[in-house]
Design an enzyme around this catalytic site. Structure first.
Site, PDB file in Angstrom:
ATOM      1  N   GLN A 247      93.473  58.420 197.689  1.00  0.00           N
ATOM      2  CA  GLN A 247      94.054  57.085 197.583  1.00  0.00           C
ATOM      3  C   GLN A 247      93.800  56.363 198.904  1.00  0.00           C
ATOM      4  O   GLN A 247      94.318  56.747 199.949  1.00  0.00           O
ATOM      5  CB  GLN A 247      95.562  57.040 197.321  1.00  0.00           C
ATOM      6  CG  GLN A 247      95.934  55.568 197.142  1.00  0.00           C
ATOM      7  CD  GLN A 247      97.403  55.212 197.099  1.00  0.00           C
ATOM      8  OE1 GLN A 247      97.730  54.033 197.171  1.00  0.00           O
ATOM      9  NE2 GLN A 247      98.283  56.181 196.958  1.00  0.00           N
TER      10      GLN A 247
ATOM     11  N   GLU B 220      99.144  63.404 192.307  1.00  0.00           N
ATOM     12  CA  GLU B 220      99.108  62.820 193.646  1.00  0.00           C
ATOM     13  C   GLU B 220     100.204  63.408 194.519  1.00  0.00           C
ATOM     14  O   GLU B 220     101.349  63.525 194.091  1.00  0.00           O
ATOM     15  CB  GLU B 220      99.270  61.305 193.543  1.00  0.00           C
ATOM     16  CG  GLU B 220      99.113  60.583 194.874  1.00  0.00           C
ATOM     17  CD  GLU B 220      99.050  59.071 194.729  1.00  0.00           C
ATOM     18  OE1 GLU B 220      99.240  58.383 195.739  1.00  0.00           O
ATOM     19  OE2 GLU B 220      98.809  58.576 193.598  1.00  0.00           O
TER      20      GLU B 220
ATOM     21  N   ASP C 227     102.406  60.633 190.509  1.00  0.00           N
ATOM     22  CA  ASP C 227     102.678  60.781 191.933  1.00  0.00           C
ATOM     23  C   ASP C 227     104.000  61.529 192.071  1.00  0.00           C
ATOM     24  O   ASP C 227     105.049  61.029 191.671  1.00  0.00           O
ATOM     25  CB  ASP C 227     102.763  59.408 192.596  1.00  0.00           C
ATOM     26  CG  ASP C 227     102.766  59.493 194.116  1.00  0.00           C
ATOM     27  OD1 ASP C 227     103.036  60.586 194.648  1.00  0.00           O
ATOM     28  OD2 ASP C 227     102.515  58.470 194.769  1.00  0.00           O
TER      29      ASP C 227
ATOM     30  N   GLN D 228     101.395  51.420 187.731  1.00  0.00           N
ATOM     31  CA  GLN D 228     102.532  52.248 188.116  1.00  0.00           C
ATOM     32  C   GLN D 228     103.808  51.734 187.462  1.00  0.00           C
ATOM     33  O   GLN D 228     104.006  50.531 187.297  1.00  0.00           O
ATOM     34  CB  GLN D 228     102.674  52.316 189.630  1.00  0.00           C
ATOM     35  CG  GLN D 228     102.767  50.994 190.348  1.00  0.00           C
ATOM     36  CD  GLN D 228     102.826  51.181 191.861  1.00  0.00           C
ATOM     37  OE1 GLN D 228     103.130  52.261 192.362  1.00  0.00           O
ATOM     38  NE2 GLN D 228     102.531  50.128 192.586  1.00  0.00           N
TER      39      GLN D 228
ATOM     40  N   ASP E 111      97.463  61.287 199.404  1.00  0.00           N
ATOM     41  CA  ASP E 111      98.059  60.025 199.849  1.00  0.00           C
ATOM     42  C   ASP E 111      98.692  60.248 201.218  1.00  0.00           C
ATOM     43  O   ASP E 111      98.119  59.923 202.245  1.00  0.00           O
ATOM     44  CB  ASP E 111      99.084  59.539 198.820  1.00  0.00           C
ATOM     45  CG  ASP E 111      99.755  58.230 199.227  1.00  0.00           C
ATOM     46  OD1 ASP E 111      99.413  57.684 200.290  1.00  0.00           O
ATOM     47  OD2 ASP E 111     100.631  57.745 198.488  1.00  0.00           O
TER      48      ASP E 111
ATOM     49  N   HIS F 263     101.881  56.768 186.896  1.00  0.00           N
ATOM     50  CA  HIS F 263     102.430  56.963 188.234  1.00  0.00           C
ATOM     51  C   HIS F 263     103.752  57.744 188.146  1.00  0.00           C
ATOM     52  O   HIS F 263     103.869  58.841 188.616  1.00  0.00           O
ATOM     53  CB  HIS F 263     102.618  55.644 188.979  1.00  0.00           C
ATOM     54  CG  HIS F 263     103.088  55.795 190.400  1.00  0.00           C
ATOM     55  ND1 HIS F 263     104.416  55.945 190.741  1.00  0.00           N
ATOM     56  CD2 HIS F 263     102.415  55.799 191.572  1.00  0.00           C
ATOM     57  CE1 HIS F 263     104.542  56.054 192.052  1.00  0.00           C
ATOM     58  NE2 HIS F 263     103.343  55.969 192.582  1.00  0.00           N
TER      59      HIS F 263
ATOM     60  N   LYS G 286      94.863  53.702 200.741  1.00  0.00           N
ATOM     61  CA  LYS G 286      96.072  52.866 200.698  1.00  0.00           C
ATOM     62  C   LYS G 286      95.837  51.664 201.607  1.00  0.00           C
ATOM     63  O   LYS G 286      96.024  51.741 202.826  1.00  0.00           O
ATOM     64  CB  LYS G 286      97.283  53.680 201.133  1.00  0.00           C
ATOM     65  CG  LYS G 286      98.601  53.237 200.521  1.00  0.00           C
ATOM     66  CD  LYS G 286      99.694  54.207 200.911  1.00  0.00           C
ATOM     67  CE  LYS G 286     100.989  53.946 200.147  1.00  0.00           C
ATOM     68  NZ  LYS G 286     100.951  54.519 198.799  1.00  0.00           N
TER      69      LYS G 286
END
Length: 417
Positions: free
Chosen positions: A326, A270, A235, A171, A304, A193, A328
């Site tokens: 994802q 994302e 994202d 990212q 996410d 990212h 997390k």
């Protein structure tokens, strides 16, 4: 019992905790500082230096094994636990976790996790506590059994020893261009990212975002080594929905339009939108996924926000409400549940991405590598921090060491046989 004492040490996370609501509300970024008042409870400013708490398990042979607790960058958002407070977590750990840890068999990993993570006062323990303690217990079991952490996961979940590497995703943070160059020069598997977390970065009708996507693809061709062909993963923090509306058809149309600008690449998007609740997210993401699949688009949806716990992940996977989850790690809690989440995704033919946060530490990142490789996740996040170099080396080197060790043991076993 193999645990004779427990040590706590306050520490730093690798980046910052950020008030997502304030940023979405238009807070201005001034160098590294966001200007304005915080909105999310617990935040005294919009950007707060990330803190952590290390827990060390002192074993009977004198070895101390460690795990790290922390929150994620956007704590308190999307159904997540509130902002991590070191003093509160330390107090809870001392009162509740320490007596439990002194009373378990640390060589039995899943059994030990089940016992120490029983509810306290009829509530689940904070996810950060589960995350850090489960890392320490995994290292304890690995030490006691003279195995790698990955081998403990394989043994506990009846998995074959892995042979293949897991693709690594980096990212960029806000230093997009220079960090994209770093990723391309280092031939990162999945990038960049992009941190598309504000209207300024997304642009009117998404034009700024689309321009950045095309630039990344062009830059990859310009400076990448021959044959280098990464997955492009962005994202957007719900900004497609915020900018063009929450109609699944319009969101899918926009995503297809972006994918068409980079036809030679697989495109991961994302968090295209935040529909306000887990159930609404599942229903609408399932529609977006169906539209993209019916069109044969190369774009893939990654969930996410609103998909935090193991149960959330099960609901999304079973509903086919995403192409890729994802996982997390600090939000899932126990790292054993991260392993369960990967296996659950695989059982439902949904992609499993072992993610986490830039706020993590070297120890939590290394433990995540072992779980990712043991379960053969589809990709894993280079973490912690936003600098690319450090995270890529921590995660990449740990994976290379692990696979070298497993290959050596496999060869030794074959020679003995």
């Amino acid at each position: 019992m193999q645990i004779k004492d427990v040590v706590l040490a306050p520490g730093n996370g690798a980046f910052f905790y950020d008030d997502q609501a304030a940023i979405r509300g238009g807070a201005t970024l001034n160098s590294l500082i966001y200007l304005g008042e915080p909105i999310t409870p617990g935040f005294t400013s919009i950007r707060v230096p990330a803190s952590s708490l290390s827990i060390g398990l002192s074993l009977t042979d004198g070895t101390v094994v460690w795990g790290d607790m922390m929150g994620v960058q956007y704590s308190g958002a999307g159904g997540r636990d509130p902002l991590f407070e070191t003093a509160q977590i330390s107090d809870l750990t001392s009162r509740v976790m320490v007596p439990r840890l002194l009373d378990v068999d640390a060589s039995l990993y899943l059994d030990a996790c089940a016992k120490v993570f029983e509810p306290f006062e009829h509530q689940r323990l904070p996810m950060a506590v589960e995350y850090g303690v489960s890392q320490a217990l995994l290292r304890a079991a690995a030490h006691l059994e003279r195995m790698t952490m990955a081998e403990i996961i394989c043994a506990e979940f009846d998995l074959p020893l892995p042979k293949c590497r897991v693709p690594i995703y980096c990212q960029s943070g806000d230093a997009r261009e220079i960090n994209v160059d770093k990723m391309i020069l280092k031939a990162v598997d999945v990038l960049p990212h992009g941190l598309i977390n504000s209207r300024q970065k997304f642009g009117v009708d998404g034009q700024t975002f689309m321009g950045f996507v095309k630039w990344v693809a062009t830059r990859t061709r310009e400076i990448g080594r021959p044959g280098y062909h990464p997955v492009l993963h962005f994202d957007v923090y719900g900004w497609i929905g915020q900018e063009i509306g929450l109609e699944p058809q319009r969101i899918a149309d926009f995503i297809c339009k972006v994918a068409d600008t980079v036809p030679d690449f697989t495109l991961n998007v994302e968090c295209p939108a935040d529909f306000g609740s887990t159930q609404a997210q599942i229903e609408n993401y399932a529609k977006i996924v169906s539209i993209l699949d019916n069109r044969g688009s190369s774009a893939r949806i990654v969930v996410d926000e609103r998909c935090n716990t193991l149960e959330d992940i099960r609901l999304f996977a079973e509903a086919k409400a995403t192409h890729l989850v994802q996982i997390k790690t600090p939000d899932v809690g126990s790292i054993a549940d991260t392993a369960r989440a990967v296996l659950l995704c695989k059982a439902n033919k949904v992609g499993a991405y072992v993610g986490g946060s830039c706020t993590e530490t070297d120890l939590s990142a290394q433990a995540s590598v072992h779980v990712s490789v043991a379960t053969q996740a589809d990709m894993m996040l280079a973490k912690p921090g936003m600098g690319v170099d450090e995270a890529f080396s921590i995660v990449g080197n740990e994976q290379n060491r692990l696979l070298a060790m497993l290959n050596r043991r496999r060869a030794q076993a074959e020679n003995v046989g």
